[in-house]
Scaffold this motif. Sequence first.
Motif, PDB file in Angstrom:
ATOM      1  N   THR A   1       6.252   2.729   1.789  1.00 19.55           N
ATOM      2  CA  THR A   1       5.056   2.453   1.780  1.00 19.55           C
ATOM      3  C   THR A   1       4.586   3.414   0.574  1.00 19.55           C
ATOM      4  O   THR A   1       5.075   4.418   0.425  1.00 19.55           O
ATOM      5  N   PRO A   2       3.752   2.953  -0.150  1.00 19.96           N
ATOM      6  CA  PRO A   2       3.100   3.696  -1.382  1.00 19.96           C
ATOM      7  C   PRO A   2       2.144   4.669  -1.010  1.00 19.96           C
ATOM      8  O   PRO A   2       1.972   5.800  -1.718  1.00 19.96           O
ATOM      9  N   ASP A   3       1.555   4.580   0.351  1.00 18.66           N
ATOM     10  CA  ASP A   3       0.415   5.468   0.757  1.00 18.66           C
ATOM     11  C   ASP A   3       0.769   5.786   2.074  1.00 18.66           C
ATOM     12  O   ASP A   3       0.194   5.296   2.867  1.00 18.66           O
ATOM     13  N   ALA A   4       1.491   6.849   2.670  1.00 20.58           N
ATOM     14  CA  ALA A   4       1.533   6.793   3.906  1.00 20.58           C
ATOM     15  C   ALA A   4       0.443   7.731   4.587  1.00 20.58           C
ATOM     16  O   ALA A   4       0.146   7.635   5.479  1.00 20.58           O
TER      17      ALA A   4
ATOM     18  N   THR B   1       9.021  -0.726  -4.660  1.00 23.44           N
ATOM     19  CA  THR B   1       7.850  -0.058  -4.212  1.00 23.44           C
ATOM     20  C   THR B   1       6.828  -1.128  -3.541  1.00 23.44           C
ATOM     21  O   THR B   1       6.512  -1.847  -4.302  1.00 23.44           O
TER      22      THR B   1
ATOM     23  N   PRO C   1      -0.078  -1.246  -2.563  1.00 24.03           N
ATOM     24  CA  PRO C   1      -1.125  -0.736  -1.602  1.00 24.03           C
ATOM     25  C   PRO C   1      -1.356  -1.839  -0.593  1.00 24.03           C
ATOM     26  O   PRO C   1      -1.510  -2.686  -0.549  1.00 24.03           O
TER      27      PRO C   1
END
Length: 102
Positions: A99-102, A8, A11
Amino acid sequence: MRIAENQTPAPGELNLDHVAHFVPDLGVAARLAESVGFVVTPESAHRAQGAPAGTSNRCIMLEEGYIEILAPTLDTPNARRVRSHMARYDGVHLACFGTPDA
């Protein structure tokens, strides 16, 4: 650290999760990969909306990410799409990122 945690990205970062290598025959491709030292997962048939998607894969799992060996196995719209890509060439047609935050 668990493998999934290691894969993972932090950010704001993006990583290559896997590539999909399209082939006409999973068995032949898996034997070739094994002959050069890779361990290949068993065949997995894909499903979409509760029905066969018409493709199957075998994977080469790496420390970070994996190589998906993907082949059309039935006559479905999805399998026809894969075959149309392979009409141009057999090989890598997809690169999938995480990506951790699309």
